[in-house]
Design a protein around this motif. Structure first.
Motif, PDB file in Angstrom:
ATOM      1  N   LYS A 313       0.842  -1.189   0.000  1.00 58.60           N
ATOM      2  CA  LYS A 313       0.000   0.000   0.000  1.00 58.60           C
ATOM      3  C   LYS A 313       0.881   1.245   0.000  1.00 58.60           C
ATOM      4  CE  LYS A 313      -3.680  -2.440   0.012  1.00 58.60           C
ATOM      5  NZ  LYS A 313      -4.416  -2.576  -1.268  1.00 58.60           N
ATOM      6  N   ALA A 314       0.340   2.316  -0.557  1.00 60.73           N
ATOM      7  CA  ALA A 314       1.085   3.570  -0.636  1.00 60.73           C
ATOM      8  C   ALA A 314       0.120   4.726  -0.434  1.00 60.73           C
ATOM      9  CB  ALA A 314       1.784   3.690  -1.990  1.00 60.73           C
ATOM     10  N   PRO A 315       0.582   5.856   0.080  1.00 63.16           N
ATOM     11  CA  PRO A 315      -0.329   6.965   0.374  1.00 63.16           C
ATOM     12  C   PRO A 315      -0.999   7.555  -0.863  1.00 63.16           C
ATOM     13  CG  PRO A 315       1.968   7.625   0.672  1.00 63.16           C
ATOM     14  CD  PRO A 315       1.968   6.152   0.512  1.00 63.16           C
ATOM     15  N   GLU A 316      -0.383   7.363  -2.039  1.00 65.18           N
ATOM     16  CA  GLU A 316      -1.012   7.900  -3.245  1.00 65.18           C
ATOM     17  C   GLU A 316      -2.179   7.056  -3.727  1.00 65.18           C
ATOM     18  OE1 GLU A 316       2.973   5.978  -4.527  1.00 65.18           O
ATOM     19  OE2 GLU A 316       2.255   7.335  -2.943  1.00 65.18           O
ATOM     20  N   GLY A 317      -2.362   5.871  -3.131  1.00 65.77           N
ATOM     21  CA  GLY A 317      -3.561   5.098  -3.399  1.00 65.77           C
ATOM     22  C   GLY A 317      -3.494   4.190  -4.601  1.00 65.77           C
ATOM     23  N   PHE A 318      -2.322   4.011  -5.184  1.00 67.77           N
ATOM     24  CA  PHE A 318      -2.184   3.048  -6.273  1.00 67.77           C
ATOM     25  C   PHE A 318      -0.849   2.338  -6.131  1.00 67.77           C
ATOM     26  CE2 PHE A 318      -0.613   7.117  -7.935  1.00 67.77           C
ATOM     27  CZ  PHE A 318       0.597   6.787  -8.513  1.00 67.77           C
ATOM     28  N   ASP A 319      -0.740   1.187  -6.783  1.00 64.94           N
ATOM     29  CA  ASP A 319       0.468   0.372  -6.675  1.00 64.94           C
ATOM     30  C   ASP A 319       1.542   0.951  -7.591  1.00 64.94           C
ATOM     31  OD1 ASP A 319       2.402  -1.850  -7.187  1.00 64.94           O
ATOM     32  OD2 ASP A 319       1.046  -2.938  -5.859  1.00 64.94           O
ATOM     33  N   TRP A 320       2.572   1.553  -6.977  1.00 59.82           N
ATOM     34  CA  TRP A 320       3.569   2.262  -7.768  1.00 59.82           C
ATOM     35  C   TRP A 320       4.297   1.332  -8.727  1.00 59.82           C
ATOM     36  CZ3 TRP A 320       8.662   1.050  -8.064  1.00 59.82           C
ATOM     37  CH2 TRP A 320       9.184   0.202  -7.074  1.00 59.82           C
ATOM     38  N   LEU A 321       4.566   0.090  -8.308  1.00 58.13           N
ATOM     39  CA  LEU A 321       5.347  -0.790  -9.163  1.00 58.13           C
ATOM     40  C   LEU A 321       4.528  -1.231 -10.369  1.00 58.13           C
ATOM     41  CD1 LEU A 321       8.115  -3.129  -8.471  1.00 58.13           C
ATOM     42  CD2 LEU A 321       6.197  -4.128  -9.692  1.00 58.13           C
ATOM     43  N   PHE A 322       3.277  -1.611 -10.157  1.00 56.17           N
ATOM     44  CA  PHE A 322       2.430  -1.941 -11.302  1.00 56.17           C
ATOM     45  C   PHE A 322       2.359  -0.764 -12.254  1.00 56.17           C
ATOM     46  CE2 PHE A 322      -1.855  -1.019 -12.942  1.00 56.17           C
ATOM     47  CZ  PHE A 322      -1.859  -1.914 -14.000  1.00 56.17           C
ATOM     48  N   GLN A 323       2.135   0.440 -11.732  1.00 58.51           N
ATOM     49  CA  GLN A 323       1.972   1.608 -12.592  1.00 58.51           C
ATOM     50  C   GLN A 323       3.260   1.922 -13.348  1.00 58.51           C
ATOM     51  OE1 GLN A 323       3.039   4.937 -12.773  1.00 58.51           O
ATOM     52  NE2 GLN A 323       1.325   5.949 -13.783  1.00 58.51           N
ATOM     53  N   HIS A 324       4.403   1.790 -12.676  1.00 59.99           N
ATOM     54  CA  HIS A 324       5.680   2.093 -13.323  1.00 59.99           C
ATOM     55  C   HIS A 324       5.967   1.104 -14.449  1.00 59.99           C
ATOM     56  CE1 HIS A 324       9.860   3.516 -13.597  1.00 59.99           C
ATOM     57  NE2 HIS A 324      10.169   2.234 -13.757  1.00 59.99           N
ATOM     58  N   GLU A 325       5.824  -0.189 -14.170  1.00 59.44           N
ATOM     59  CA  GLU A 325       6.113  -1.168 -15.214  1.00 59.44           C
ATOM     60  C   GLU A 325       5.123  -1.057 -16.362  1.00 59.44           C
ATOM     61  OE1 GLU A 325       8.875  -2.139 -14.829  1.00 59.44           O
ATOM     62  OE2 GLU A 325       9.246  -2.410 -12.698  1.00 59.44           O
ATOM     63  N   PHE A 326       3.884  -0.735 -16.052  1.00 57.18           N
ATOM     64  CA  PHE A 326       2.894  -0.578 -17.113  1.00 57.18           C
ATOM     65  C   PHE A 326       3.223   0.628 -17.989  1.00 57.18           C
ATOM     66  CE2 PHE A 326      -1.705   0.215 -18.405  1.00 57.18           C
ATOM     67  CZ  PHE A 326      -1.706  -0.798 -19.345  1.00 57.18           C
ATOM     68  N   ALA A 327       3.769   1.681 -17.385  1.00 54.44           N
ATOM     69  CA  ALA A 327       4.191   2.847 -18.178  1.00 54.44           C
ATOM     70  C   ALA A 327       5.191   2.449 -19.253  1.00 54.44           C
ATOM     71  CB  ALA A 327       4.795   3.910 -17.260  1.00 54.44           C
ATOM     72  N   HIS A 328       5.991   1.425 -18.955  1.00 51.69           N
ATOM     73  CA  HIS A 328       7.008   0.993 -19.911  1.00 51.69           C
ATOM     74  C   HIS A 328       6.414   0.363 -21.168  1.00 51.69           C
ATOM     75  CE1 HIS A 328      10.671   1.993 -17.889  1.00 51.69           C
ATOM     76  NE2 HIS A 328      10.385   1.281 -16.806  1.00 51.69           N
ATOM     77  N   GLU A 329       5.138  -0.007 -21.157  1.00 48.38           N
ATOM     78  CA  GLU A 329       4.551  -0.483 -22.403  1.00 48.38           C
ATOM     79  C   GLU A 329       4.584   0.629 -23.456  1.00 48.38           C
ATOM     80  OE1 GLU A 329       4.307  -3.497 -22.778  1.00 48.38           O
ATOM     81  OE2 GLU A 329       2.865  -4.532 -21.485  1.00 48.38           O
ATOM     82  N   TRP A 330       4.474   1.875 -23.017  1.00 44.90           N
ATOM     83  CA  TRP A 330       4.622   3.029 -23.914  1.00 44.90           C
ATOM     84  C   TRP A 330       6.085   3.454 -24.010  1.00 44.90           C
ATOM     85  CZ3 TRP A 330       0.367   1.977 -21.094  1.00 44.90           C
ATOM     86  CH2 TRP A 330      -0.883   2.136 -21.692  1.00 44.90           C
ATOM     87  N   PHE A 331       6.752   3.545 -22.859  1.00 44.06           N
ATOM     88  CA  PHE A 331       8.108   4.095 -22.798  1.00 44.06           C
ATOM     89  C   PHE A 331       9.098   2.972 -22.481  1.00 44.06           C
ATOM     90  CE2 PHE A 331       5.003   7.209 -21.263  1.00 44.06           C
ATOM     91  CZ  PHE A 331       5.140   8.182 -22.227  1.00 44.06           C
ATOM     92  N   GLY A 332       9.505   2.258 -23.505  1.00 38.52           N
ATOM     93  CA  GLY A 332      10.411   1.133 -23.343  1.00 38.52           C
ATOM     94  C   GLY A 332      10.089   0.036 -24.322  1.00 38.52           C
ATOM     95  N   ASN A 333       8.782  -0.280 -24.475  1.00 41.95           N
ATOM     96  CA  ASN A 333       8.360  -1.339 -25.384  1.00 41.95           C
ATOM     97  C   ASN A 333       7.823  -0.792 -26.704  1.00 41.95           C
ATOM     98  OD1 ASN A 333       9.126  -3.211 -23.453  1.00 41.95           O
ATOM     99  ND2 ASN A 333       7.098  -3.331 -22.541  1.00 41.95           N
ATOM    100  N   GLN A 334       6.947   0.203 -26.663  1.00 39.14           N
ATOM    101  CA  GLN A 334       6.526   0.884 -27.886  1.00 39.14           C
ATOM    102  C   GLN A 334       7.624   1.842 -28.350  1.00 39.14           C
ATOM    103  OE1 GLN A 334       4.304   0.915 -30.287  1.00 39.14           O
ATOM    104  NE2 GLN A 334       4.923   2.886 -31.135  1.00 39.14           N
TER     105      GLN A 334
END
Length: 567
Positions: A313-334
């Motif tokens: 859990k994190a105070p921002e209310g979302f899973d930072w690791l899931f969100q970071h790795e998912f960002a890489h689908e645009w920035f890293g994979n695409q």
């Protein structure tokens, strides 16, 4: 292709430990200057058959690789860890004698039966196998992770970003070496599943209960191809995209975690909506959004992101690791860096997308808090970009003279400053053009692409009509940050930038004087504003500009002292 259950090699008498078997310098290197012979190869397709033997911690593989010659060829040269000995090679269906290939250091050179002319295709079928390198601490150190679930069943994963794809399949181990398509056939023991990249073609059940999982992925990032094996359970759903297509979503997790797994899966759709709204269409919508729980922290394997954050859990209310790795689908994979020297395009953007997501969800306060946390991690030890071809490890590791974590946090803050400097609309257009190569991306009208830092600068110049070379030269090509020096002279406040090497730095700045905001153009790096002697002055009150902070430096030095004292 199905492999015999006995595999290709006898089981080792002792299971390998972390870091074993040892790697050659060649295999431990990913990227850097491209081998001239490999530069002659256009990688058309890879058909990769793996059988994984968790009890023996070994693999057997058959890789069928198709290339088109960009120039005349007498040899095909691919990268493959020599710990996975080659047993047989066939070229265009004809088996070669054993003296037609050699792999002394991890670069497999195959002499062709006859020269290959420019534009002609060749298919190499390579049968290999053995004991793959075991990661010391994945994903920061690459290799296989042979683990067990809480109830003692096999749980296996691979990572390859730092050392490269040649840890477990013959490939072109540099960022632009991605095949146009890869088909994977992963055979695992009974009771285990093997979620992997791309779209599932089907699962074959063998007579003894083993299963072969067949996947196909288009334009895979080479380090993004991954094996994930375990007694997984699955959550699935679909997302109706704002671009008109429907995207399948999957999460594979360990038994007994259904409640936590459903909580994480509930984040998929809103996170996807954020990226599609703020960046553009999900790049792999005709394949899937895929996430798999792994025995390591996580990494951005294409369409099968690894997740090992323990549902923190994190105070921002979302899973930072899931969100970071998912960002890489645009920035890293695409969008992939053309060279590891441009690594910031992956990590800087993915890191910036976290406070940007906080802004999208909750507003300016969350954005500021998350950015402030990143600001305190900027080290300024080396320039982010060197201007020469580098390996991944040479960039990632500060002990090798690389920028290390600054490709994350300093690059993120640079993007924060760039967004303010050029404006939201221009920044959004720059990002779209960088990611898709066009300003009107729609499902089906783009493919993954590579980009250099110079190419990114050219996009900024194209969109804004201005040359921001001074901006990128300071933030990317210099280690030290620019410092804003101020001096009060009666009713005048003088400001001037002091930039590394005396370079010009005409960065605008906002000054707040008794609550009133004044934006100074800082032409020539100099500005002046009238302020009463007793006026309350705040420089850059919204922290828009990345600049030297002596307070942060003192804080970081104190942190270092505390860490040393604790040890």
């Amino acid at each position: 292709m199905l492999l015999p259950a006995a595999g290709l090699l006898m089981a080792a008498s002792r299971l390998p430990g972390p870091g074993e078997p040892a790697l050659t310098a060649q295999t431990a290197r990913s990227g850097g200057p491209v081998d001239p012979e490999q530069a002659k190869l256009a990688f058309d397709a890879a058909d990769l058959a793996f059988e994984v033997f968790p009890a023996e911690e070994r693999i057997a593989g058959v890789a069928t690789l198709t290339f088109t010659a960009r120039a005349p060829l007498t040899r095909v040269v691919v990268d493959l860890d020599r710990n996975l000995p080659v047993r047989e090679i066939a070229i265009d269906g004809v088996t070669l004698p054993a003296n037609a290939w050699a792999n002394p250091e991890g670069k497999l050179a195959i002499t062709l039966p006859q020269p290959l002319a420019t534009g002609r295709r060749v298919t190499a079928r390579i049968r290999y196998g053995g004991t793959p390198h075991v990661a010391v601490k994945a994903p920061w150190d690459d290799g296989f992770v042979w683990s067990k679930t809480p109830d003692g069943r096999p749980w296996v994963a691979t990572t390859a970003e730092g050392y490269g794809c040649d840890l477990f399949w013959p490939c072109l181990d540099f960022p632009t070496g991605r095949p146009a398509v890869a088909t994977l056939h992963i055979t695992v023991p009974a009771g285990l599943k093997a979620p992997s990249n791309g779209r599932l073609l089907g699962v074959d059940t063998l007579g003894d209960g083993r299963t072969t999982w067949n996947w196909r992925v288009k334009h895979p990032n080479t380090y993004g191809i991954a094996l994930n094996i375990g007694p997984y359970e699955e959550l699935s759903g679909s997302y109706k995209s704002r671009f008109g297509n429907t995207i399948p979503m999957f999460y594979w997790y360990l038994p007994g975690e259904e409640r936590q797994a459903k909580g994480l899966f509930a984040e998929f759709a809103p996170t996807l909506d954020f990226f599609e709204r703020e960046v553009g269409p999900y790049p792999f919508g005709d394949e899937k959004v895929g996430v798999v729980e792994t025995p390591h922290k996580g990494i951005e394997h294409q369409t099968i992101n690894a997740y090992g954050n323990g549902y923190a859990k994190a105070p921002e209310g979302f899973d930072w690791l899931f969100q970071h790795e998912f960002a890489h689908e645009w920035f890293g994979n695409q969008l992939s860096a053309a060279d590891w020297d441009d690594f910031w395009l992956h990590e800087g953007y993915a890191t910036y997308m976290q406070p940007f997501y906080g802004l999208w969800r909750e507003g300016n306060a969350r954005y500021a808090v998350m950015l402030d946390e990143e600001r305190n991690k900027i080290a300024n030890l080396q320039p982010i970009v060197s201007g020469v071809s580098r390996t991944e490890e040479d960039v990632y590791r500060t002990e090798r003279g690389g920028p290390g974590q600054d490709i994350y946090f300093k690059a993120s803050w640079m993007l924060h400053t760039l967004r303010w400097l050029v404006g939201d609309a221009a920044f959004a257009k720059v990002t779209r053009l960088a990611v898709y190569g066009r300003d009107d991306p729609k499902p089906g009208n783009f493919v993954p692409r590579t980009l250099t830092t110079a190419g990114y600068q050219a996009i900024v110049r194209q969109v804004t009509g201005r040359d921001y070379g001074w901006f990128f030269d300071i933030y990317l090509r210099q280690a030290a940050l620019p410092e804003l020096v101020t001096e009060r002279r009666g009713t005048m406040l003088d400001l001037h930038w002091v930039a590394p090497g005396g370079r010009a730095f005409p960065m605008p700045i906002v000054v707040q004087i008794d609550g009133k905001l004044v934006r100074l153009a800082m032409a020539g790096g100099i500005g002046r504003v009238t302020a009463r002697a007793d006026a309350h002055v705040v420089i850059d009150p919204d922290a828009r500009v990345l600049r030297r902070s002596r307070a942060v430096e003192a804080y970081q030095a104190w942190q270092d002292t505390q860490r040393k004292a604790a040890h």
